[in-house]
Design a protein around this motif. Structure first.
Motif, PDB file in Angstrom:
ATOM      1  N   SER A  18     -25.943   8.082 -10.786  1.00 33.54           N
ATOM      2  CA  SER A  18     -24.712   7.439 -10.360  1.00 33.54           C
ATOM      3  C   SER A  18     -23.736   7.305 -11.516  1.00 33.54           C
ATOM      4  N   ALA A  19     -24.284   6.988 -12.696  1.00 32.87           N
ATOM      5  CA  ALA A  19     -23.425   6.791 -13.863  1.00 32.87           C
ATOM      6  C   ALA A  19     -22.776   8.090 -14.305  1.00 32.87           C
ATOM      7  N   GLU A  20     -23.391   9.222 -13.952  1.00 38.03           N
ATOM      8  CA  GLU A  20     -22.876  10.512 -14.387  1.00 38.03           C
ATOM      9  C   GLU A  20     -21.656  10.949 -13.589  1.00 38.03           C
ATOM     10  N   PHE A  21     -21.527  10.467 -12.365  1.00 38.66           N
ATOM     11  CA  PHE A  21     -20.460  10.930 -11.488  1.00 38.66           C
ATOM     12  C   PHE A  21     -19.537   9.780 -11.100  1.00 38.66           C
ATOM     13  N   GLN A  22     -18.256  10.043 -11.194  1.00 38.37           N
ATOM     14  CA  GLN A  22     -17.262   9.027 -10.863  1.00 38.37           C
ATOM     15  C   GLN A  22     -16.235   9.600  -9.898  1.00 38.37           C
ATOM     16  N   GLU A  23     -15.896   8.800  -8.887  1.00 39.84           N
ATOM     17  CA  GLU A  23     -14.857   9.207  -7.955  1.00 39.84           C
ATOM     18  C   GLU A  23     -13.526   9.249  -8.698  1.00 39.84           C
ATOM     19  N   GLY A  24     -12.763  10.283  -8.422  1.00 41.03           N
ATOM     20  CA  GLY A  24     -11.499  10.474  -9.110  1.00 41.03           C
ATOM     21  C   GLY A  24     -11.620  11.394 -10.312  1.00 41.03           C
ATOM     22  N   THR A  25     -12.849  11.534 -10.816  1.00 38.15           N
ATOM     23  CA  THR A  25     -13.093  12.448 -11.935  1.00 38.15           C
ATOM     24  C   THR A  25     -13.886  13.662 -11.478  1.00 38.15           C
ATOM     25  N   HIS A  26     -15.026  13.413 -10.859  1.00 40.42           N
ATOM     26  CA  HIS A  26     -15.898  14.509 -10.434  1.00 40.42           C
ATOM     27  C   HIS A  26     -15.701  14.892  -8.966  1.00 40.42           C
ATOM     28  N   ARG A  28     -13.421  13.505  -5.071  1.00 32.67           N
ATOM     29  CA  ARG A  28     -12.590  12.496  -4.415  1.00 32.67           C
ATOM     30  C   ARG A  28     -12.896  12.475  -2.931  1.00 32.67           C
ATOM     31  N   THR A  29     -12.696  11.328  -2.326  1.00 32.07           N
ATOM     32  CA  THR A  29     -12.916  11.165  -0.895  1.00 32.07           C
ATOM     33  C   THR A  29     -11.665  11.633  -0.161  1.00 32.07           C
ATOM     34  N   ILE A  30     -11.824  12.547   0.794  1.00 31.97           N
ATOM     35  CA  ILE A  30     -10.652  13.138   1.445  1.00 31.97           C
ATOM     36  C   ILE A  30     -10.265  12.426   2.743  1.00 31.97           C
ATOM     37  N   HIS A  31     -11.125  11.550   3.239  1.00 26.64           N
ATOM     38  CA  HIS A  31     -10.745  10.738   4.393  1.00 26.64           C
ATOM     39  C   HIS A  31     -11.631   9.503   4.452  1.00 26.64           C
ATOM     40  N   ALA A  32     -11.165   8.506   5.208  1.00 31.26           N
ATOM     41  CA  ALA A  32     -11.880   7.225   5.265  1.00 31.26           C
ATOM     42  C   ALA A  32     -12.967   7.193   6.331  1.00 31.26           C
ATOM     43  N   VAL A 173     -18.356  18.360   0.321  1.00 26.72           N
ATOM     44  CA  VAL A 173     -19.699  17.893   0.661  1.00 26.72           C
ATOM     45  C   VAL A 173     -19.617  16.985   1.884  1.00 26.72           C
ATOM     46  N   ASN A 174     -20.381  17.334   2.901  1.00 24.86           N
ATOM     47  CA  ASN A 174     -20.523  16.505   4.111  1.00 24.86           C
ATOM     48  C   ASN A 174     -19.184  16.187   4.779  1.00 24.86           C
ATOM     49  N   ASP A 175     -18.250  17.137   4.706  1.00 25.06           N
ATOM     50  CA  ASP A 175     -16.920  16.998   5.335  1.00 25.06           C
ATOM     51  C   ASP A 175     -16.147  15.784   4.829  1.00 25.06           C
ATOM     52  N   LYS A 176     -16.503  15.246   3.673  1.00 23.82           N
ATOM     53  CA  LYS A 176     -15.886  13.991   3.233  1.00 23.82           C
ATOM     54  C   LYS A 176     -15.498  13.978   1.757  1.00 23.82           C
ATOM     55  N   TYR A 177     -16.243  14.686   0.920  1.00 23.69           N
ATOM     56  CA  TYR A 177     -16.029  14.600  -0.526  1.00 23.69           C
ATOM     57  C   TYR A 177     -15.642  15.969  -1.091  1.00 23.69           C
TER      58      TYR A 177
END
Length: 201
Positions: A18-26, A28-32, A173-177
């Protein structure tokens, strides 16, 4: 006691990942909305894209081989590149998928465009390459404007827009990320990020 220790190690391993990957860097979420029920990796690509050809030739085989068994690999052609011919190539992709000739068509189209520097300017040019890939000419003619192909092309265009694809190759990934391929590109890191996002979903 042993079970407790094992659980602690598992939690520690997850926290390390978890510490290796950060949203916005590695990524992003494309929908809610919710992620897809099935784990999947969608590759958005274009036959016209030189980066896609290099990835197809050099890294994609290793990535597909390294994917977890529960993750389905789903290629999706982006028809917005190359004007009208981009959409024609999406039709070729859809035909190949329907007939189970994806590998043969990928090799033929990528090689013709990038290795042989062939200029594609008409549907007939694509048809000739599809025939070389093992698809009968009459089969191509019967499918190219069919309801099944039209539906597949429309769905790929919709998926591209929904995922906010601005460049290719792109991986969702998984239609979301959406993976940030400028930071995460080598197969091992992609697989690690997929595992992390699967746990997150």
């Amino acid at each position: 006691m042993r079970i407790l220790i094992a659980l602690c190690f598992a939690a520690l391993a997850f926290n390390t990942v978890s510490a290796e990957f950060q949203e916005g860097t590695h990524y992003r979420t494309i929908h809610a909305g919710p992620a897809s029920e099935e784990h999947q990796l969608t590759e958005f690509f274009s036959y016209f894209c030189g980066h896609c050809y290099r990835y197809y030739s050099q890294q994609l085989p290793e990535l597909k081989k390294s994917l977890p068994k529960e993750v389905e690999f789903k290629p999706s052609h982006v028809g917005g590149l190359g004007g009208a011919m981009g959409q024609e190539l999406s039709r070729a992709f859809a035909i190949a998928e329907l007939l189970g000739k994806q590998a043969e068509v990928d090799e033929q189209l990528f090689s013709a465009i990038h290795r042989d520097k062939k200029r594609l300017s008409s549907r007939q040019d694509i048809k000739q390459l599809m025939v070389k890939a093992g698809i009968p000419a009459n089969k191509f003619d019967s499918l190219v404007d069919s309801f099944m192909v039209n539906t597949k092309v429309a769905q790929m265009n919709k998926d591209t827009e929904k995922a906010e694809i601005r460049g290719v190759p792109a991986f969702v990934v998984n239609d979301k990320y959406l993976i940030n391929t400028s930071v995460v590109s080598d197969p091992d890191t992609v697989v690690s990020l997929i595992n992390y996002l699967n746990q997150k979903s």
